[in-house]
Write a protein that holds these residues in place. Structure first.
Motif, PDB file in Angstrom:
ATOM      1  N   UNK A 142      -2.092  26.987  -2.571  1.00  0.00           N
ATOM      2  CA  UNK A 142      -1.625  25.471  -3.137  1.00  0.00           C
ATOM      3  C   UNK A 142      -0.109  25.267  -3.322  1.00  0.00           C
ATOM      4  N   UNK A 143       0.153  24.017  -3.090  1.00  0.00           N
ATOM      5  CA  UNK A 143       1.496  23.650  -3.392  1.00  0.00           C
ATOM      6  C   UNK A 143       2.058  23.725  -4.776  1.00  0.00           C
ATOM      7  N   UNK A 144       3.258  24.042  -4.883  1.00  0.00           N
ATOM      8  CA  UNK A 144       3.806  24.473  -6.234  1.00  0.00           C
ATOM      9  C   UNK A 144       4.631  23.408  -6.620  1.00  0.00           C
ATOM     10  N   UNK A 145       5.104  23.375  -7.827  1.00  0.00           N
ATOM     11  CA  UNK A 145       5.967  22.136  -8.311  1.00  0.00           C
ATOM     12  C   UNK A 145       7.515  22.189  -7.762  1.00  0.00           C
ATOM     13  N   UNK A 146       7.677  23.410  -7.492  1.00  0.00           N
ATOM     14  CA  UNK A 146       9.247  23.556  -6.730  1.00  0.00           C
ATOM     15  C   UNK A 146       9.261  23.039  -5.505  1.00  0.00           C
ATOM     16  N   UNK A 147       8.109  23.186  -4.577  1.00  0.00           N
ATOM     17  CA  UNK A 147       7.866  22.678  -3.262  1.00  0.00           C
ATOM     18  C   UNK A 147       7.883  21.378  -3.298  1.00  0.00           C
ATOM     19  N   UNK A 148       6.948  20.611  -4.273  1.00  0.00           N
ATOM     20  CA  UNK A 148       6.772  19.287  -4.228  1.00  0.00           C
ATOM     21  C   UNK A 148       8.072  18.474  -4.861  1.00  0.00           C
ATOM     22  N   UNK A 149       8.711  19.156  -5.664  1.00  0.00           N
ATOM     23  CA  UNK A 149      10.241  18.599  -5.730  1.00  0.00           C
ATOM     24  C   UNK A 149      11.145  18.519  -4.576  1.00  0.00           C
ATOM     25  N   UNK A 150      11.154  19.651  -3.822  1.00  0.00           N
ATOM     26  CA  UNK A 150      12.163  19.896  -2.441  1.00  0.00           C
ATOM     27  C   UNK A 150      11.574  18.682  -1.401  1.00  0.00           C
ATOM     28  N   UNK A 151      10.521  18.169  -1.608  1.00  0.00           N
ATOM     29  CA  UNK A 151       9.854  17.218  -0.623  1.00  0.00           C
ATOM     30  C   UNK A 151       9.985  15.817  -0.973  1.00  0.00           C
ATOM     31  N   UNK A 152      10.738  15.144  -0.026  1.00  0.00           N
ATOM     32  CA  UNK A 152      11.178  13.494  -0.385  1.00  0.00           C
ATOM     33  C   UNK A 152      10.025  12.902   0.514  1.00  0.00           C
ATOM     34  N   UNK A 153       9.476  11.920  -0.024  1.00  0.00           N
ATOM     35  CA  UNK A 153       8.362  11.193   0.521  1.00  0.00           C
ATOM     36  C   UNK A 153       8.927   9.598   0.297  1.00  0.00           C
ATOM     37  N   UNK A 154       9.045   8.905   1.630  1.00  0.00           N
ATOM     38  CA  UNK A 154       9.152   7.330   1.405  1.00  0.00           C
ATOM     39  C   UNK A 154       8.017   6.788   2.337  1.00  0.00           C
ATOM     40  N   UNK A 155       7.770   5.641   1.967  1.00  0.00           N
ATOM     41  CA  UNK A 155       6.969   4.764   2.671  1.00  0.00           C
ATOM     42  C   UNK A 155       7.224   3.341   3.329  1.00  0.00           C
ATOM     43  N   UNK A 156       6.934   2.702   4.332  1.00  0.00           N
ATOM     44  CA  UNK A 156       7.434   1.540   4.573  1.00  0.00           C
ATOM     45  C   UNK A 156       6.013   0.427   4.741  1.00  0.00           C
ATOM     46  N   UNK A 157       6.278  -0.780   4.304  1.00  0.00           N
ATOM     47  CA  UNK A 157       5.252  -1.621   4.648  1.00  0.00           C
ATOM     48  C   UNK A 157       5.089  -1.876   6.144  1.00  0.00           C
ATOM     49  N   UNK A 158       3.818  -1.897   6.428  1.00  0.00           N
ATOM     50  CA  UNK A 158       3.430  -2.208   7.735  1.00  0.00           C
ATOM     51  C   UNK A 158       3.308  -3.920   7.921  1.00  0.00           C
ATOM     52  N   UNK A 159       4.446  -4.586   7.685  1.00  0.00           N
ATOM     53  CA  UNK A 159       4.406  -6.070   7.765  1.00  0.00           C
ATOM     54  C   UNK A 159       5.198  -6.781   9.067  1.00  0.00           C
ATOM     55  N   UNK A 160       6.494  -6.264   8.909  1.00  0.00           N
ATOM     56  CA  UNK A 160       7.267  -6.897  10.134  1.00  0.00           C
ATOM     57  C   UNK A 160       7.125  -5.953  11.231  1.00  0.00           C
ATOM     58  N   UNK A 161       6.166  -6.166  12.135  1.00  0.00           N
ATOM     59  CA  UNK A 161       5.573  -5.342  13.156  1.00  0.00           C
ATOM     60  C   UNK A 161       5.184  -6.088  14.322  1.00  0.00           C
ATOM     61  N   UNK A 162       5.432  -5.416  15.327  1.00  0.00           N
ATOM     62  CA  UNK A 162       4.925  -5.998  16.734  1.00  0.00           C
ATOM     63  C   UNK A 162       4.733  -4.765  17.806  1.00  0.00           C
ATOM     64  N   UNK A 163       3.731  -4.929  18.381  1.00  0.00           N
ATOM     65  CA  UNK A 163       3.271  -4.134  19.538  1.00  0.00           C
ATOM     66  C   UNK A 163       3.624  -4.612  21.001  1.00  0.00           C
ATOM     67  N   UNK A 164       3.985  -3.775  21.808  1.00  0.00           N
ATOM     68  CA  UNK A 164       3.961  -3.904  23.307  1.00  0.00           C
ATOM     69  C   UNK A 164       3.035  -2.886  23.782  1.00  0.00           C
ATOM     70  N   UNK A 165       2.441  -3.523  24.870  1.00  0.00           N
ATOM     71  CA  UNK A 165       1.211  -2.719  25.497  1.00  0.00           C
ATOM     72  C   UNK A 165       1.254  -3.138  26.973  1.00  0.00           C
TER      73      UNK A 165
END
Lengths: 200, 200
Positions: A142-165
């Motif tokens: 199991x993950x521990x508090x020290x590891x969790x603290x050392x891990x940075x997590x960010x998120x970006x809304x998928x709103x301004x998005x386009x695809x090319x295929x």
């Protein structure tokens, strides 16, 4: 079919006929990829692009890193651009000019926000591992508090998005179809090889 | 072995032990890849990252596009950052924290310059095609002046460059090696599939 609204940033200018804005396609391209490329602007006003593994939940793209990693630590309140690109094939035409790639590409713009709640961080890291190896998380030490603290997590809304295929065969000039050269698509395929067990 | 001199931009800060600055390694990682990701800063001060095919001659990285493509048209006199990343394997450890990827990654910084001489443009485009399909160029319908004019070509010196490489098995905490879970590496392999001839 939910459509994303193109903005000045995401409206595809070059090759507009290959543009796709429906959310399901954008999400599928994101989910099929292991890594994305995050571009940010450094304090010295130069650009930086870094590859990083990502995952998605709903309309959010997540990535993580050591808490001091620049694309995690620096991004809150700073705009990023992210691209995810699968190259699916080499398109061999009758003229050099019409050679191309078959690809699926998503470009995102926005400002990431940090995720700091330990329970939510843990839940997201489990979701990330589930993307790679479903059901593995509960088997791990199991993950521990020290590891969790050392891990940075960010998120970006998928709103301004386009695809090319792009897919399908080469598109040559009409007068070139009789040119005596092999033309077609050479698929590029990625797969998982035979697992190599750690001998330690 | 020629070493590239780390600058403030290219000195690897995170995971410095994985840093590689020798030129042969940097060149090999570049040559093995079909596409790179180009980050630039748009006039509105937001970052943009675009995927594009690239090739190399000596100490220069080249890419091309329609002459109006932003990473070709906009880049002269503007700094870019470029990343090329191969993901070679999934590294499955005994704890979530020590999961990783095996990868080979190169990051470049610099200001691209346009290549405008028609003979040199033609020579470089032939080199690009030779990377994809050696010997194909002379078999094609020859490139014409209009096509050459429509093609923008830029190059970036491979000077401010660094590589990061990870390979091998997971590195777990000493006390975790006995944890009862499969650990090891799942290789990710890319190959060319069966060519699909254009039926047109």
């Amino acid at each position: 079919m939910t459509q994303l609204t193109p903005t000045d940033q995401t409206r595809v200018v070059r090759g507009a006929k290959r543009a796709v804005y429906d959310e399901a396609t954008v999400h599928a391209i994101i989910d099929d990829a292991l890594i994305c490329h995050v571009a940010q602007i450094l304090p010295n006003a130069t650009p930086l692009v870094t590859p990083t593994a990502h995952w998605r939940e709903g309309r959010w793209l997540y990535w993580h890193g050591l808490a001091s990693t620049r694309n995690v630590a620096d991004t809150p309140a700073r705009p990023v651009s992210i691209n995810i690109c699968h190259v699916d094939g080499l398109v061999m035409a009758r003229s050099a000019f019409h050679h191309s790639l078959n690809y699926r590409s998503v470009t995102l713009f926005g400002t990431p926000e940090p995720v700091t709640d330990p329970a939510e961080k843990t839940r997201q890291l489990e979701r990330f591992l589930d993307k790679i190896s479903p059901g593995r998380w509960p088997q791990l030490r199991p993950i521990n508090g020290k590891e969790l603290k050392a891990t940075g997590l960010v998120r970006l809304p998928i709103e301004e998005a386009s695809a090319k295929v792009r897919n399908g065969p080469p598109v040559d000039d009409d007068e070139d179809y009789g040119w005596p050269v092999w033309a077609g698509v050479i698929p590029l395929v990625q797969h998982r090889g035979e697992p190599e067990m750690d001998q330690a």
